[in-house]
Design an enzyme around this catalytic site. Structure first.
Site, short mmCIF file in Angstrom:
data_model
loop_
_atom_site.label_atom_id
_atom_site.label_comp_id
_atom_site.label_asym_id
_atom_site.label_seq_id
_atom_site.Cartn_x
_atom_site.Cartn_y
_atom_site.Cartn_z
N THR A 120 2.13 7.70 3.77
CA THR A 120 3.21 6.56 3.55
C THR A 120 4.30 6.39 3.83
OG1 THR A 120 3.12 5.72 1.42
CG2 THR A 120 3.37 7.72 0.93
N ASP A 121 4.51 4.89 3.64
CA ASP A 121 6.20 4.76 3.99
C ASP A 121 6.64 5.08 2.58
OD1 ASP A 121 4.96 2.89 2.09
OD2 ASP A 121 5.88 1.36 3.22
N GLU A 122 6.35 5.13 1.78
CA GLU A 122 6.53 5.85 0.75
C GLU A 122 8.01 6.85 0.28
OE1 GLU A 122 5.25 4.96 -3.48
OE2 GLU A 122 3.70 3.12 -2.54
N TYR A 147 5.06 10.51 -7.23
CA TYR A 147 3.33 9.81 -5.53
C TYR A 147 4.30 10.35 -4.44
CZ TYR A 147 0.77 7.31 -2.61
OH TYR A 147 0.65 6.97 -1.48
N LYS A 151 3.57 13.29 -1.71
CA LYS A 151 3.34 13.28 -0.03
C LYS A 151 4.63 13.13 0.96
CE LYS A 151 0.10 11.20 1.54
NZ LYS A 151 -1.19 11.73 0.97
P1 NAD Z 1 -7.73 6.46 -2.93
O1 NAD Z 1 -7.15 6.55 -4.78
O2 NAD Z 1 -8.68 4.97 -3.35
O3 NAD Z 1 -9.06 7.64 -2.64
C1 NAD Z 1 -8.43 8.86 -2.48
C2 NAD Z 1 -10.50 9.64 -2.48
O4 NAD Z 1 -9.19 10.77 -2.30
C3 NAD Z 1 -10.84 9.56 -3.48
O5 NAD Z 1 -12.04 9.21 -3.14
C4 NAD Z 1 -10.82 11.21 -4.16
O6 NAD Z 1 -11.92 10.97 -5.05
C5 NAD Z 1 -10.52 11.94 -3.01
N1 NAD Z 1 -9.67 12.78 -3.90
C6 NAD Z 1 -8.62 13.03 -4.73
N2 NAD Z 1 -8.77 14.22 -5.13
C7 NAD Z 1 -9.32 14.82 -3.97
C8 NAD Z 1 -9.52 16.08 -3.91
N3 NAD Z 1 -9.02 17.29 -4.42
N4 NAD Z 1 -10.70 16.82 -3.38
C9 NAD Z 1 -11.24 16.13 -2.18
N5 NAD Z 1 -11.19 14.36 -2.44
C10 NAD Z 1 -10.26 14.07 -3.28
O7 NAD Z 1 -6.40 6.53 -2.03
P2 NAD Z 1 -6.51 5.46 -1.22
O8 NAD Z 1 -5.63 4.30 -0.93
O9 NAD Z 1 -7.47 5.12 0.33
O10 NAD Z 1 -5.85 5.97 0.16
C11 NAD Z 1 -5.58 7.07 1.12
C12 NAD Z 1 -4.57 8.07 1.50
O11 NAD Z 1 -4.02 7.02 2.10
C13 NAD Z 1 -3.67 8.13 0.49
O12 NAD Z 1 -3.21 9.77 0.93
C14 NAD Z 1 -2.47 7.30 0.47
O13 NAD Z 1 -1.52 8.62 0.00
C15 NAD Z 1 -2.26 7.19 1.70
N6 NAD Z 1 -1.74 5.87 1.68
C16 NAD Z 1 -2.86 5.00 1.48
C17 NAD Z 1 -1.84 3.63 1.05
C18 NAD Z 1 -2.85 2.30 0.63
O14 NAD Z 1 -2.10 0.57 0.68
N7 NAD Z 1 -3.17 2.88 -0.50
C19 NAD Z 1 -1.23 3.45 2.15
C20 NAD Z 1 0.00 3.93 2.41
C21 NAD Z 1 -0.86 5.24 2.54
O1 DAU Z 2 3.51 0.91 0.73
C1 DAU Z 2 2.29 2.30 0.26
C2 DAU Z 2 1.33 2.92 -0.20
O2 DAU Z 2 0.88 1.41 -0.86
C3 DAU Z 2 0.71 3.68 -0.64
O3 DAU Z 2 0.83 4.97 -0.88
C4 DAU Z 2 -0.11 3.51 -2.24
O4 DAU Z 2 -1.20 4.69 -2.55
C5 DAU Z 2 -0.43 2.81 -2.46
O5 DAU Z 2 -1.20 2.82 -3.89
C6 DAU Z 2 0.96 1.80 -3.24
O6 DAU Z 2 1.58 1.69 -3.40
P1 DAU Z 2 2.40 0.42 -4.43
O7 DAU Z 2 3.01 1.72 -5.52
O8 DAU Z 2 3.38 -0.37 -3.61
O9 DAU Z 2 0.66 -0.23 -4.75
P2 DAU Z 2 0.62 -1.22 -6.39
O10 DAU Z 2 -0.67 -2.26 -5.58
O11 DAU Z 2 0.29 -0.39 -7.48
O12 DAU Z 2 1.38 -2.10 -6.59
C7 DAU Z 2 1.80 -3.41 -5.42
C8 DAU Z 2 3.18 -3.73 -6.01
O13 DAU Z 2 2.75 -4.64 -7.19
C9 DAU Z 2 4.71 -3.21 -7.04
O14 DAU Z 2 5.78 -3.77 -6.97
C10 DAU Z 2 4.31 -3.05 -8.48
C11 DAU Z 2 3.18 -4.40 -8.64
N1 DAU Z 2 1.98 -4.52 -9.61
C12 DAU Z 2 0.93 -3.78 -8.79
C13 DAU Z 2 0.45 -3.77 -10.34
C14 DAU Z 2 -0.98 -2.60 -10.59
C15 DAU Z 2 1.91 -5.46 -10.48
O15 DAU Z 2 3.23 -6.99 -9.85
N2 DAU Z 2 0.93 -6.46 -10.93
C16 DAU Z 2 0.38 -4.97 -11.12
O16 DAU Z 2 -0.48 -5.54 -11.97
#
Ligand code: NAD
Ligand code: DAU
Length: 335
Positions: A120-122, A147, A151
């Site tokens: 992630t960019d975080e 989190y 990562k």
């Molecule tokens: P998600 O929470 O939707 O999915 C995570 C999956 O991992 C789920 O299916 C869960 O059951 C599985 N999981 C959790 N613990 C596990 C374990 N111990 N063994 C096997 N499976 C397990 O997450 P996502 O949003 O799809 O993110 C996927 C990946 O991408 C993560 O590594 C996250 O850090 C990264 N990422 C997400 C975003 C985003 O915006 N969602 C952006 C950048 C990177």
């Molecule tokens: O940047 C990549 C990341 O993006 C991933 O690594 C994470 O797995 C993914 O969950 C996401 O993280 P964020 O914390 O940025 O996403 P989230 O959807 O939780 O929140 C996005 C923004 O919206 C953040 O500024 C918080 C705000 N927010 C979130 C929720 C759930 C709201 O204003 N209202 C809400 O109800």
């Protein structure tokens, strides 16, 4: 690449990626390893061919060893992914995101499996709202949340395994994904489903935090490109140059949602911000664009958002059963 292990393949991005590979390279056999935590849903893989599903954890050494012995490539998505949860329950984030990654890395070295790590960019922390800085592959690691710290640790481990053990690995750090199958705890699907249920859309703090949005299909095509042509040991930042503040996203939703909400009025409520909330993320995807020729296809955010609203409106059966629990957990946090 013949046989691919996809960890976390029943989650949001993982399941979209499995669909992407199944559509673009139907000859590849996939094994999905997923623990089906609250975030995983086997239904996300309905109708996908060439997939063997294994219900289990990446922290199960024996299971990981046996699966790794059967594949030539692994794409590692499995993680605890939600910042709000990490603040109240950090331990599981380190068990899964750090220890789980360790177990996968050891098995990948043992069987000389090509490893792609999803991050992630975080890991780079945030910037001030008025900054124009964009993260690059050489930005310093400065995670500000539990989190992001977990990562960041996993990224460092992958690089250490490349250098120390010669692991054939790449890393991608992507910005905020949106699109179908995203868990309704996350901002965009939570806002959409709140409006569809007649609940107020919840905006954290002043609503001015900025995120850099990318459609999940573009994240999947970037990963695919890296698997084909990425250079071992390299990191690629993946983003679509789409920085928008949260209030603006809500404004767009207020314009898109009425046709799906009937008589229900769409309302917005400001709630307390996340502890230590990151203000702005923005990343520069130059390297993957120039070195690998990758390009985002979904460049019209408003259109992607409209399609996402439509998907959630048409898939109420996918999310409505767990909506009350998600909102109860948020209510306990005052959010
Ligand atoms: P998600 O929470 O939707 O999915 C995570 C999956 O991992 C789920 O299916 C869960 O059951 C599985 N999981 C959790 N613990 C596990 C374990 N111990 N063994 C096997 N499976 C397990 O997450 P996502 O949003 O799809 O993110 C996927 C990946 O991408 C993560 O590594 C996250 O850090 C990264 N990422 C997400 C975003 C985003 O915006 N969602 C952006 C950048 C990177
Ligand atoms: O940047 C990549 C990341 O993006 C991933 O690594 C994470 O797995 C993914 O969950 C996401 O993280 P964020 O914390 O940025 O996403 P989230 O959807 O939780 O929140 C996005 C923004 O919206 C953040 O500024 C918080 C705000 N927010 C979130 C929720 C759930 C709201 O204003 N209202 C809400 O109800």
């Amino acid at each position: 690449m013949h046989t691919l292990l996809v960890t976390g393949g029943a989650g949001f991005i993982g399941s979209n990626f499995v669909r992407y590979v199944s559509a673009h390279a139907p000859h590849i056999r996939m094994i999905v390893l997923d623990a089906l935590t609250y975030a995983g849903n086997i239904a996300n893989l309905d109708g996908v061919k060439n997939v063997e599903f294994v219900h289990g954890s990446i922290t199960d050494e024996k299971l990981v060893d046996s699966l790794m012995s059967r594949v030539d490539t692994v794409v590692h998505f499995a993680a605890e992914s939600h910042n709000d949860r990490a603040i109240t329950q950090p331990r599981i984030f380190f068990e899964t995101n750090v220890m789980g990654t360790l177990i996968l890395l050891q098995a990948a070295v043992k069987y000389d499996v090509r490893f792609h790590h999803i991050s992630t960019d975080e890991v780079f922390g945030d910037t001030a709202l008025d900054s124009t800085e964009k993260f690059t592959e050489s930005s310093s690691y400065k995670p500000s949340s539990p989190y992001a710290a977990s990562k960041a640790a996993s990224d460092h481990m992958v690089r250490a395994w490349v250098r120390t053990y010669g692991l054939r690995a790449t890393i991608s750090n992507c910005s905020n994904n949106y699109g179908p199958f995203q868990h309704i705890e996350k901002f965009i699907p939570r806002a959409i489903t709140n409006a569809l249920c007649g609940l107020p859309i919840k905006l954290y703090g002043d609503g001015l935090a900025v995120r850099d949005w990318i459609h999940v299909e573009d994240q999947c095509s970037a990963i695919w490109e890296i698997l084909q042509n990425g250079h071992i040991g390299q990191t690629y930042l993946v983003g679509a140059n789409c920085t928008i503040n949260n209030a603006h996203v809500v404004n767009m939703l207020e314009e898109i949602l009425p046709q799906y909400c009937g008589e229900q009025k769409i309302t917005v409520e400001h709630v307390r911000d996340r502890l230590g909330a990151d203000r702005r993320y923005a990343l520069d995807p130059h390297k993957i664009v120039e070195e690998l020729g990758w390009k985002a296809k979904h460049t019209d955010f408003r259109k992607g958002l409209s399609q996402t609203v439509e998907w959630y409106a048409n898939h109420q059966d996918w999310w409505e059963a767990y909506k009350p629990d998600v909102e109860r957990s948020y209510a306990n946090l005052g959010q």
